[in-house]
Design a protein around this motif. Sequence first.
Motif, PDB file in Angstrom:
ATOM      1  N   ARG A 108     117.157   1.704  97.989  1.00 55.05           N
ATOM      2  CA  ARG A 108     118.509   1.566  97.995  1.00 55.05           C
ATOM      3  C   ARG A 108     119.289   2.439  99.003  1.00 55.05           C
ATOM      4  NH1 ARG A 108     116.765   1.814  92.477  1.00 55.05           N
ATOM      5  NH2 ARG A 108     117.550  -0.092  91.509  1.00 55.05           N
ATOM      6  N   THR A 109     120.500   2.208  99.403  1.00 55.40           N
ATOM      7  CA  THR A 109     120.788   3.161 100.579  1.00 55.40           C
ATOM      8  C   THR A 109     121.650   4.194  99.818  1.00 55.40           C
ATOM      9  OG1 THR A 109     122.776   1.647 100.631  1.00 55.40           O
ATOM     10  CG2 THR A 109     121.024   1.206 102.153  1.00 55.40           C
ATOM     11  N   ARG A 110     121.859   4.144  98.733  1.00 53.42           N
ATOM     12  CA  ARG A 110     122.729   5.255  98.027  1.00 53.42           C
ATOM     13  C   ARG A 110     121.688   6.088  97.042  1.00 53.42           C
ATOM     14  NH1 ARG A 110     128.392   4.645  98.256  1.00 53.42           N
ATOM     15  NH2 ARG A 110     128.829   2.948  99.106  1.00 53.42           N
ATOM     16  N   SER A 111     122.287   7.271  96.851  1.00 52.06           N
ATOM     17  CA  SER A 111     121.375   8.226  95.858  1.00 52.06           C
ATOM     18  C   SER A 111     121.806   7.483  94.357  1.00 52.06           C
ATOM     19  CB  SER A 111     122.079   9.554  95.997  1.00 52.06           C
ATOM     20  OG  SER A 111     121.401  10.324  94.828  1.00 52.06           O
ATOM     21  N   HIS A 112     120.748   7.930  93.574  1.00 47.91           N
ATOM     22  CA  HIS A 112     120.780   7.404  92.221  1.00 47.91           C
ATOM     23  C   HIS A 112     120.495   8.615  91.193  1.00 47.91           C
ATOM     24  CE1 HIS A 112     121.616   3.141  92.544  1.00 47.91           C
ATOM     25  NE2 HIS A 112     121.309   3.193  93.724  1.00 47.91           N
ATOM     26  N   GLY A 113     121.058   9.879  91.727  1.00 50.06           N
ATOM     27  CA  GLY A 113     120.803  10.638  91.083  1.00 50.06           C
ATOM     28  C   GLY A 113     119.469  11.455  90.771  1.00 50.06           C
ATOM     29  N   LEU A 114     119.268  12.106  89.737  1.00 54.56           N
ATOM     30  CA  LEU A 114     118.088  12.791  89.587  1.00 54.56           C
ATOM     31  C   LEU A 114     116.890  12.080  89.609  1.00 54.56           C
ATOM     32  CD1 LEU A 114     119.257  15.349  86.858  1.00 54.56           C
ATOM     33  CD2 LEU A 114     118.887  15.876  89.454  1.00 54.56           C
ATOM     34  N   ALA A 115     117.077  10.735  88.803  1.00 59.25           N
ATOM     35  CA  ALA A 115     115.924   9.853  88.765  1.00 59.25           C
ATOM     36  C   ALA A 115     115.255   9.520  90.289  1.00 59.25           C
ATOM     37  CB  ALA A 115     116.233   8.546  88.177  1.00 59.25           C
ATOM     38  N   ARG A 116     116.283   9.648  91.454  1.00 60.70           N
ATOM     39  CA  ARG A 116     115.889   9.172  92.630  1.00 60.70           C
ATOM     40  C   ARG A 116     115.143  10.211  93.354  1.00 60.70           C
ATOM     41  NH1 ARG A 116     113.387   6.760  96.188  1.00 60.70           N
ATOM     42  NH2 ARG A 116     114.474   6.487  98.641  1.00 60.70           N
ATOM     43  N   LEU A 117     115.767  11.522  92.941  1.00 65.12           N
ATOM     44  CA  LEU A 117     114.875  12.748  93.566  1.00 65.12           C
ATOM     45  C   LEU A 117     113.491  12.710  92.869  1.00 65.12           C
ATOM     46  CD1 LEU A 117     115.189  15.120  95.048  1.00 65.12           C
ATOM     47  CD2 LEU A 117     116.154  16.510  93.040  1.00 65.12           C
ATOM     48  N   ALA A 118     113.426  12.415  91.544  1.00 68.32           N
ATOM     49  CA  ALA A 118     112.165  12.482  91.042  1.00 68.32           C
ATOM     50  C   ALA A 118     111.238  11.567  91.644  1.00 68.32           C
ATOM     51  CB  ALA A 118     112.209  12.414  89.643  1.00 68.32           C
ATOM     52  N   GLN A 119     111.640  10.351  91.847  1.00 70.36           N
ATOM     53  CA  GLN A 119     110.779   9.543  92.569  1.00 70.36           C
ATOM     54  C   GLN A 119     110.219   9.948  94.024  1.00 70.36           C
ATOM     55  OE1 GLN A 119     112.892   5.916  93.731  1.00 70.36           O
ATOM     56  NE2 GLN A 119     111.214   4.441  93.568  1.00 70.36           N
ATOM     57  N   LEU A 120     111.303  10.536  94.482  1.00 72.03           N
ATOM     58  CA  LEU A 120     110.780  11.100  95.901  1.00 72.03           C
ATOM     59  C   LEU A 120     109.636  12.121  95.990  1.00 72.03           C
ATOM     60  CD1 LEU A 120     114.360  11.293  97.499  1.00 72.03           C
ATOM     61  CD2 LEU A 120     112.544   9.845  98.199  1.00 72.03           C
ATOM     62  N   GLY A 121     109.594  12.656  94.590  1.00 67.85           N
ATOM     63  CA  GLY A 121     108.522  13.660  94.725  1.00 67.85           C
ATOM     64  C   GLY A 121     107.029  13.157  94.530  1.00 67.85           C
ATOM     65  N   PHE A 122     106.990  11.950  94.470  1.00 65.17           N
ATOM     66  CA  PHE A 122     105.549  11.346  94.369  1.00 65.17           C
ATOM     67  C   PHE A 122     105.155  10.810  95.759  1.00 65.17           C
ATOM     68  CE2 PHE A 122     106.772  11.305  90.042  1.00 65.17           C
ATOM     69  CZ  PHE A 122     105.630  11.764  89.607  1.00 65.17           C
ATOM     70  N   GLN A 123     103.796  10.784  96.022  1.00 68.94           N
ATOM     71  CA  GLN A 123     103.386  10.209  97.336  1.00 68.94           C
ATOM     72  C   GLN A 123     102.113   8.986  96.958  1.00 68.94           C
ATOM     73  OE1 GLN A 123     104.048  11.664 100.232  1.00 68.94           O
ATOM     74  NE2 GLN A 123     105.604  12.762  99.279  1.00 68.94           N
ATOM     75  N   PRO A 124     101.940   8.218  97.984  1.00 69.00           N
ATOM     76  CA  PRO A 124     101.007   6.950  97.649  1.00 69.00           C
ATOM     77  C   PRO A 124      99.746   7.656  97.725  1.00 69.00           C
ATOM     78  CG  PRO A 124     101.882   7.138  99.921  1.00 69.00           C
ATOM     79  CD  PRO A 124     102.829   7.951  99.307  1.00 69.00           C
ATOM     80  N   PRO A 125      98.819   6.909  96.948  1.00 67.17           N
ATOM     81  CA  PRO A 125      97.484   7.232  96.557  1.00 67.17           C
ATOM     82  C   PRO A 125      96.697   7.503  98.075  1.00 67.17           C
ATOM     83  CG  PRO A 125      97.671   4.954  95.867  1.00 67.17           C
ATOM     84  CD  PRO A 125      99.044   5.747  96.339  1.00 67.17           C
ATOM     85  N   GLU A 126      97.161   6.727  99.166  1.00 69.26           N
ATOM     86  CA  GLU A 126      96.291   6.658 100.538  1.00 69.26           C
ATOM     87  C   GLU A 126      96.648   8.035 101.204  1.00 69.26           C
ATOM     88  OE1 GLU A 126     100.175   3.959 100.868  1.00 69.26           O
ATOM     89  OE2 GLU A 126      98.359   4.256  99.463  1.00 69.26           O
ATOM     90  N   ARG A 127      97.715   8.642 100.745  1.00 69.70           N
ATOM     91  CA  ARG A 127      97.795   9.914 101.424  1.00 69.70           C
ATOM     92  C   ARG A 127      96.928  11.012 100.871  1.00 69.70           C
ATOM     93  NH1 ARG A 127     103.250  12.450 103.630  1.00 69.70           N
ATOM     94  NH2 ARG A 127     102.242  14.555 104.530  1.00 69.70           N
ATOM     95  N   ALA A 128      96.289  11.687 101.677  1.00 64.16           N
ATOM     96  CA  ALA A 128      95.270  12.679 101.353  1.00 64.16           C
ATOM     97  C   ALA A 128      95.892  13.860 100.230  1.00 64.16           C
ATOM     98  CB  ALA A 128      94.588  13.443 102.616  1.00 64.16           C
ATOM     99  N   PRO A 129      95.096  14.612  99.518  1.00 67.42           N
ATOM    100  CA  PRO A 129      95.717  15.669  98.892  1.00 67.42           C
ATOM    101  C   PRO A 129      96.117  16.674  99.736  1.00 67.42           C
ATOM    102  CG  PRO A 129      93.456  14.985  97.966  1.00 67.42           C
ATOM    103  CD  PRO A 129      93.612  14.263  99.370  1.00 67.42           C
ATOM    104  N   LEU A 130      96.884  17.649  99.509  1.00 65.32           N
ATOM    105  CA  LEU A 130      97.381  18.685 100.038  1.00 65.32           C
ATOM    106  C   LEU A 130      96.112  19.666 100.362  1.00 65.32           C
ATOM    107  CD1 LEU A 130     100.975  19.575  98.743  1.00 65.32           C
ATOM    108  CD2 LEU A 130     100.519  18.120 100.751  1.00 65.32           C
TER     109      LEU A 130
END
Length: 329
Positions: free
Chosen positions: A272-294
């Motif tokens: 989506r192009t708009r923020s959907h509050g804290l749920a959206r921020l929580a969603q952004l905290g995850f990375q796809p499995p193909e991304r290597a560990p930090l």
Amino acid sequence: MNRSRPTVLLTGSTGVIGSALLPSLAARYEVLALVHRRRPEGVACVEGDLTMDGLGLSESEWSELAGRIDSIVHCGALTDFSAPDLRAFADINVEGTRRILQLAQDADVPVVLLSSASAVMDVTEDDLAARNLRAYGRSKRRAEELAIDSGLPVAMVRTALIFAERTAVAPPVRQFPHTLFDILLRGRTGGLPVQPDHWCDIVPMETLVAYLTALTEVQLRGDAALTSGVHWVTAGPARLTAADVADACTKVLTAAGRPPKEPLLSPPAVARTRSHGLARLAQLGFQPPERAPLPCDLVRLLPAQLNRDAVLEALEHNVRLCADAFPRG
């Protein structure tokens, strides 16, 4: 060093990380807290402002402070992802760091700079939550660049997300993991839109405190040149998946007699192009499995890396803290 117990200047002493770190430093050193509005208990304080030239100090106050300290641990930063003005990240996280580095230059002391894994994480979306997270990461990256350009002995600690200590009796306010747990425990309609195999890296607060304390000790021993550069304080391969988080929340809710009525995770919706509050921020905290560990540098100064059992234990404790914080209906 100036005295038998060296003096460490701590910024951000009333923040989530600074307040946890303060007792560990105070047990070993004289701690001087740079404060703006709130004051920690039990240590000497000097009033200053990261957003003002010279930290808001007079020339004589600046000189006195520079002559008094043996090290700086800079935890002061803006981490409020609901900040309405994105320029505030640069005002505090970048320019504040610039002023702290100038003080370190004049005092001729080493610096431990608390950075963030967000400094190197790509956030390409363009909704409001993504723009806040991107501005925060950019400010941390710029602060690191200032540290490198300064030529000073600076240890830059890129930490992952943080659990509350496993001895904590209440969750910290406005921290990403606890926002995430709160959303899941309250049963957001339709579930949190994250795939089960996406991951997030969260470390217990006591691990970060132990590393920062050890790093300060090494610098004060005169080994600052050996510790300069980037230090990753993360779970590394012991990172959590969204499924781990959802399972922990389900377990705690079921034990409390409130089992979820529907799955806590759902397939991600179209961006989506708009923020959907804290749920959206929580969603952004995850990375796809193909991304290597930090990367993880814990064994540089601590006995061992984190293992999965320790991270899962911290996860369950923190989920219980958030569940216990709910009002009982």
